[in-house]
Write a protein that holds these residues in place. Structure first.
Motif, short mmCIF file in Angstrom:
data_model
loop_
_atom_site.label_atom_id
_atom_site.label_comp_id
_atom_site.label_asym_id
_atom_site.label_seq_id
_atom_site.Cartn_x
_atom_site.Cartn_y
_atom_site.Cartn_z
N VAL A 145 0.88 -1.17 0.00
CA VAL A 145 0.00 0.00 0.00
C VAL A 145 0.91 1.21 0.00
N LEU B 149 -7.53 9.33 -2.20
CA LEU B 149 -8.15 10.31 -1.31
C LEU B 149 -8.35 11.64 -2.03
N ILE C 87 -12.02 13.18 -2.56
CA ILE C 87 -12.36 14.45 -1.90
C ILE C 87 -12.73 15.50 -2.94
N THR D 268 -13.58 14.28 3.53
CA THR D 268 -12.50 14.64 4.47
C THR D 268 -12.83 14.24 5.91
N LEU E 66 -14.60 11.71 6.99
CA LEU E 66 -14.84 10.28 7.25
C LEU E 66 -13.61 9.63 7.87
N GLU E 67 -13.87 8.51 8.54
CA GLU E 67 -12.77 7.75 9.12
C GLU E 67 -12.12 6.87 8.06
N LEU E 68 -10.81 6.90 7.99
CA LEU E 68 -10.07 5.98 7.12
C LEU E 68 -9.87 4.69 7.89
N LEU F 100 5.77 5.60 7.27
CA LEU F 100 6.06 5.05 5.95
C LEU F 100 7.30 4.17 6.04
N ARG G 173 -10.52 18.59 18.96
CA ARG G 173 -11.72 17.79 18.77
C ARG G 173 -12.00 16.88 19.94
N THR H 167 -10.45 9.35 15.72
CA THR H 167 -10.59 8.98 14.32
C THR H 167 -9.40 9.39 13.45
N VAL H 168 -8.87 8.44 12.72
CA VAL H 168 -7.97 8.76 11.61
C VAL H 168 -8.86 9.13 10.43
N THR H 169 -8.76 10.37 9.96
CA THR H 169 -9.70 10.83 8.94
C THR H 169 -9.09 10.82 7.55
N ALA H 170 -9.98 10.69 6.56
CA ALA H 170 -9.56 10.77 5.16
C ALA H 170 -8.87 12.11 4.90
N GLY H 171 -9.43 13.19 5.46
CA GLY H 171 -8.86 14.52 5.24
C GLY H 171 -7.49 14.68 5.89
N VAL I 237 -5.25 12.30 6.67
CA VAL I 237 -4.26 11.50 5.95
C VAL I 237 -3.96 12.13 4.59
N HIS I 238 -5.01 12.60 3.92
CA HIS I 238 -4.79 13.24 2.63
C HIS I 238 -3.85 14.43 2.74
N LEU J 224 -0.20 13.40 3.44
CA LEU J 224 0.43 12.81 2.24
C LEU J 224 0.66 13.88 1.19
N LEU K 271 2.85 2.87 2.86
CA LEU K 271 2.11 3.45 3.97
C LEU K 271 1.87 2.34 4.99
N THR L 32 -1.29 4.47 10.05
CA THR L 32 -1.88 5.79 10.25
C THR L 32 -2.39 5.79 11.67
#
Lengths: 370, 370
Positions: free
Chosen positions: A275, A284, A288, A295, A297-299, B230, B269, B274-278, B280-281, B284, B299, B302
């Motif tokens: 990965v 992502l 997005i 953004t 949401l939980e990964l 990483l 927060r 939560t590990v979020t999509a936003g 991590v995006h 990266l 990867l 996270t």
């Protein structure tokens, strides 16, 4: 001795086993980690048209035939297993972002009408009425009512239960070798040393189908795909959204209560299991771009698996060159979609019938040079 | 009865325990998952100047004092534990991408010279000579020779071994309550029901320090940070790279054979895990912007953890308002850096001495309203 030994307990292998057992055959499936291969990464799209390339009409016909079977296949599977498989029939929305993307939508639309399929071009406004979480930057949409989705992992779990209920035996060991006896496939050798003697053998090892010792040469290669699973997407999307983002493709497939699959990279890297930062970033980024609310949401999961690719992107179905060996592999990006038609066609053959006409163009001998 | 009970087996709690035990005290540490909190996410930067904000001079002095201790602390810890801690002393390179970023570099440079610290402004070309994997789009650099790094998880593992070797007892249970007896901290109650009676109690529960029943009110709040790990970065970077990417900050900290930490978001927060999509995006995206070769890396991990934040971003050290209770918390973004100075100061106090002068500005009574 079992009538049929199936190498591989992914979606295809289990579905073949279940359908063969229902035809009265005794069946043994061998897999050390059933469902941990490409089945684990499948988004579950049932999208023959948007997946088929131009010039792949036989594959498209196979896909449409399988799509038609999905509702009854799902109903039978849910009844047999007592488990839901998450079939969604709200259709698929395809959206585009720039002039080239919009031209692509128009071409796709024309192709679908030509095939007599229901498809409707949407203005950006209409696309956002259908999926309000879409970015306002969408330039156009195409509603494909016939393209559905299922929850791939739920299907796999249901197949495990249905197969067991039908008397299929599951041996949790690694398949080490195809046993060949007198010029005929005669069973499977396990990594633990034991053998499963069988009247016929089904090869359903996905991208590794060509790697099994004893199997004649097969044009199957691994095509790496990375996907993401997100959570917290309750009510974010009604159905599958596919997007052309300045020439790059991304799809968003909702499943379960609040899950969302984002896929997928297509990489020619052999059996590379990595990965990558770049793969996850691109998925992502594009997702997005299409639905900014992602953004938040939980990964939950990132994974890489290998699709079983073939030279013409179509599966290998039916008799192999070695008597007693039956192929059910090479499904590339269409494994979930093609599961019902594959299972029925291969089960027919295993039960002594001819390979059904719909599957006939996909025998391995189409690649034979002579 | 133990002389000292330490609530929390993260970097700070273990270091305090180890140093206190070396002063001859009997010490018990209680943690159900030592090192699984903020310590697991720490990148390991030892960067007092680049982390300190303007107007935070006392914190900067504390950071510099701790940085000075790190080489001997690391050497003693490696000797005591027999494990490497991955101290890298090649310095830190700060880079900027636009005019504002470059002005920020100039300000940082001036600030460092004012403090008498070694720092050198670099042209883009010189920055890339130092780290050839940097993007050509870098507009300027600042080489900070005194800012180092350690491998945070390696330090934690070494502290576990060193503490055990020094006779520290580790109780793997959740701390449920501070036991108060006659207006004095008298030990810890475990989730399992048992108690650890102690002459003095050290509170080192990180972001949860203010949540423990029995503890007087503390101005500690969780400040969420998401980071990535990483792999495959062998020889990609020589040392830490911090970047100002159009006003946003990202850091890249190499560790181990081929590891790289990319951090970190700073989010208010509450205890949102939560590990979020936003998140991590963005990490990266910025990291790839700075070092394009990152796309190829694996990867591996996270994660999201909570820094223990305080109103002035500085730690809470020394006696609490409750007799018998000693604070070692509130380290915010500086936990790894401040571990040596915290451990020594708190151990001095536990052993009967006064709180050392360097730590005196950081007692909790600075927040008392009277």
């Amino acid at each position: 001795m079992t009538d049929v030994a199936v190498a591989g307990g992914g979606l295809v292998g289990l579905a073949v086993a279940w359908r063969a057992a229902r035809r009265g055959l005794s069946v043994t499936v061998v897999d050390d980690a059933p469902g941990a291969g490409a089945s684990a990464a499948a988004a579950g799209m049932l999208a023959p048209v948007t997946e088929a390339g131009y010039g792949e009409e036989p594959l498209l016909r196979l896909g449409l035939a399988s799509l038609q079977r999905w509702p009854s296949f799902a109903a039978e599977l849910e009844a047999a297993s007592g488990r839901p498989v998450g079939l969604r029939t709200v259709g698929t929305l395809v959206v585009g972002f720039d002039d080239d993307d919009v031209r692509e939508l128009d071409a796709l639309h024309a192709f679908q009408l030509e095939l007599g399929l229901a498809a409707e071009r949407l203005t950006p406004r209409a696309a956002r009425r259908r999926e309000p979480s879409l970015t306002p930057r969408v330039r156009g949409g195409l509603q494909v009512s016939g393209d559905h989705s299922v929850d791939g992992r739920a299907v796999h779990a249901a197949l495990l239960a249905a197969a067991a209920a039908e008397g299929v035996e599951l041996v949790r060991d690694r398949v080490a070798e195809l046993v060949v006896d007198g010029g005929r496939a005669a069973g499977l050798r396990l990594a633990g040393g034991a053998a499963v003697p069988a009247g016929q053998v089904v090869l359903a090892l996905g991208a590794r189908s060509g790697q099994l010792p004893g199997v004649p040469p097969l044009p199957v290669r691994p095509v790496k795909g990375q996907i993401l699973r997100l959570a917290g997407a309750e009510e974010l999307l009604e159905g599958t959204v596919r997007a052309l983002v300045r020439g790059r493709q991304v799809y968003l497939v909702p499943y379960g209560r609040d899950g969302l699959v984002v896929g997928a990279t297509v990489e020619d890297r052999g059996f590379d299991p990595t990965v990558t930062a770049g793969g996850v970033h691109d998925l992502l980024h594009d997702a997005i771009d299409v639905v900014p609310g992602i953004t938040e949401l939980e990964l939950v999961e990132t994974l890489a698996r290998w699709r079983p690719g073939t030279p013409d992107n179509a599966p290998l179905l039916g008799p192999a060159s070695l008597p007693g060996l039956v192929l059910a592999t090479g499904h590339h990006r269409n494994g979930v979609l093609l599961t019902p038609v594959t299972a029925d066609a291969v089960a027919d053959l295993l039960a002594g019938g001819p390979l059904p006409e719909v599957a006939a163009p996909f025998t391995a001998d189409r690649f034979r040079r002579d």
